[in-house]
Design an enzyme around this catalytic site. Structure first.
Site, PDB file in Angstrom:
ATOM      1  N   GLY A 226       0.773  -1.228   0.000  1.00 38.36           N
ATOM      2  CA  GLY A 226       0.000   0.000   0.000  1.00 38.36           C
ATOM      3  C   GLY A 226       0.805   1.279   0.000  1.00 38.36           C
ATOM      4  O   GLY A 226       0.249   2.353  -0.248  1.00 38.36           O
ATOM      5  N   ASP A 227       2.106   1.212   0.276  1.00 38.60           N
ATOM      6  CA  ASP A 227       2.951   2.402   0.238  1.00 38.60           C
ATOM      7  C   ASP A 227       4.371   1.994  -0.149  1.00 38.60           C
ATOM      8  O   ASP A 227       5.341   2.324   0.518  1.00 38.60           O
ATOM      9  CB  ASP A 227       2.948   3.108   1.606  1.00 38.60           C
ATOM     10  CG  ASP A 227       3.652   4.470   1.571  1.00 38.60           C
ATOM     11  OD1 ASP A 227       3.783   5.038   0.472  1.00 38.60           O
ATOM     12  OD2 ASP A 227       4.065   4.955   2.644  1.00 38.60           O
ATOM     13  N   LEU A 228       4.466   1.272  -1.261  1.00 37.21           N
ATOM     14  CA  LEU A 228       5.725   0.612  -1.605  1.00 37.21           C
ATOM     15  C   LEU A 228       6.580   1.502  -2.497  1.00 37.21           C
ATOM     16  O   LEU A 228       6.664   1.319  -3.706  1.00 37.21           O
ATOM     17  CB  LEU A 228       5.444  -0.729  -2.281  1.00 37.21           C
ATOM     18  CG  LEU A 228       6.628  -1.697  -2.369  1.00 37.21           C
ATOM     19  CD1 LEU A 228       7.301  -1.881  -1.014  1.00 37.21           C
ATOM     20  CD2 LEU A 228       6.167  -3.029  -2.915  1.00 37.21           C
TER      21      LEU A 228
END
Length: 338
Positions: A226-228
């Site tokens: 989700g926040d890669l």
């Protein structure tokens, strides 16, 4: 909505950590704290490395993140739950979370605890990194078959709306609207953005997402980090193993993850990461929509950045430019013939 939960420097930091490691808490077998080192890297929390000696004489280092207030608590809970979900599927792809909760003696201060890893400072090689990421995405571990997550997860200090939806289109539209609402609350309205949003929601999102869930097709809910971006991926020093951390996860279309790779600032545009990933998972049908789907997902991440850093106009402008391009390309929306 006030979501700032950064921890100010406190003379009682050492005492708080001592209390944290006393018997009956997260690590009851700690005999002695040997050192506490403050770490850089977060605007939203205090990061520390704590070296301890256990009662059996062995020494170990732990990573501790501390945040304040309600949103600080919820952010660390979300990090623990999302990391636990990733670890359950791919235990070799993230540090094992140990505990989260409130510091004893200070119910307004909250912690997240996992083992400490020394990183090499390098970006993971595309091959092994994308193999593990694809293995995570292939798990299809959404217990109820829906898109969302069982608790709020945070991207930086921005809470995400993870309410469950049956379709990816509905979940994505709801989550994007939430990001837009938080951005406007923090930075104010933007006339150009506001003028483009009706067409984005009425035409572009249905046109690019609905075909994946039409004519017998179905999007499988996949657990995503989700926040890669590069700051949340690393190589373990000494082993060379790729790992990810600090997730803002939920169950999504697997290609959503790659939206954060499109902006060059996140460093996954170089070195063949997209190609390495799709060696394991093919592009979703209809493949001719792939690049514009990626652009749609990327503009949400640019809106994340515009929300986290409202004083930096370039992030909002990136999103506006992409929305305008997509709105002009898909004026008719979804017609059922794609």
């Amino acid at each position: 909505m006030t979501t700032s939960f950064a921890v100010s420097v406190s003379s009682s930091l050492f005492e708080a950590h001592v209390n944290f490691f006393t018997p009956g808490t997260a690590l009851p077998d700690v005999a002695e704290i040997l050192a506490i080192e403050q770490l850089p890297g977060s605007r939203w929390a205090r990061l520390s490395r704590i070296q301890v000696r256990h009662t059996d004489g062995g020494e170990e280092s732990y990573f501790v993140k501390v945040s304040l207030g309600h949103h600080g608590r919820e952010a660390l809970k979300g990090e623990f739950e999302a990391t636990s979900a990733i670890h359950a599927v791919t235990p070799d792809f993230c540090p094992q979370p140990i505990a989260w909760g409130s510091l004893r003696g200070d119910p307004d201060a909250h912690f997240y605890l996992c083992r400490y890893y020394e990183f090499s400072g390098k970006l993971p090689e595309p091959g092994p990194f994308c193999e593990r990421l694809a293995r995570l995405h292939k798990s299809h571990t959404s217990a109820n078959g829906k898109f969302g997550f069982h608790c709020t997860t945070y991207n930086g200090d921005m809470p995400q709306d993870n309410i469950w939806f049956d379709t990816w289109e509905a979940f994505f539209a709801n989550g994007l609207q939430h990001v837009l609402d938080v951005r406007e609350e923090r930075a104010g309205s933007d006339a150009t953005l506001d003028s483009l949003l009706p067409a984005l929601f009425e035409n572009v999102i249905p046109r690019l997402l609905r075909p994946m869930e039409s004519n017998g097709r179905r999007v499988q809910p996949c657990l995503v980090h989700g926040d890669l971006w590069f700051g949340n991926a690393a190589v373990v020093h000494g082993t060379g193993e790729p790992v990810v951390f600090d997730p803002a996860g939920f169950y999504a279309h697997n290609e959503y993850e790659l939206g954060n790779w499109r902006p060059e600032r996140n460093r996954f545009t170089r070195g063949g990461y997209f190609e390495a990933y799709h060696n394991h998972i093919h592009r979703t049908e209809p493949q001719e929509d792939y690049d514009d789907r990626n652009a749609l997902y990327a503009l949400r991440f640019n809106l994340h950045a515009a929300t986290l850093f409202p004083d930096r106009d370039e992030f909002l402008q990136m999103a506006v430019d992409e929305i305008r391009r997509l709105v002009e390309k898909y004026p008719d929306g979804y017609t059922g013939e794609e």
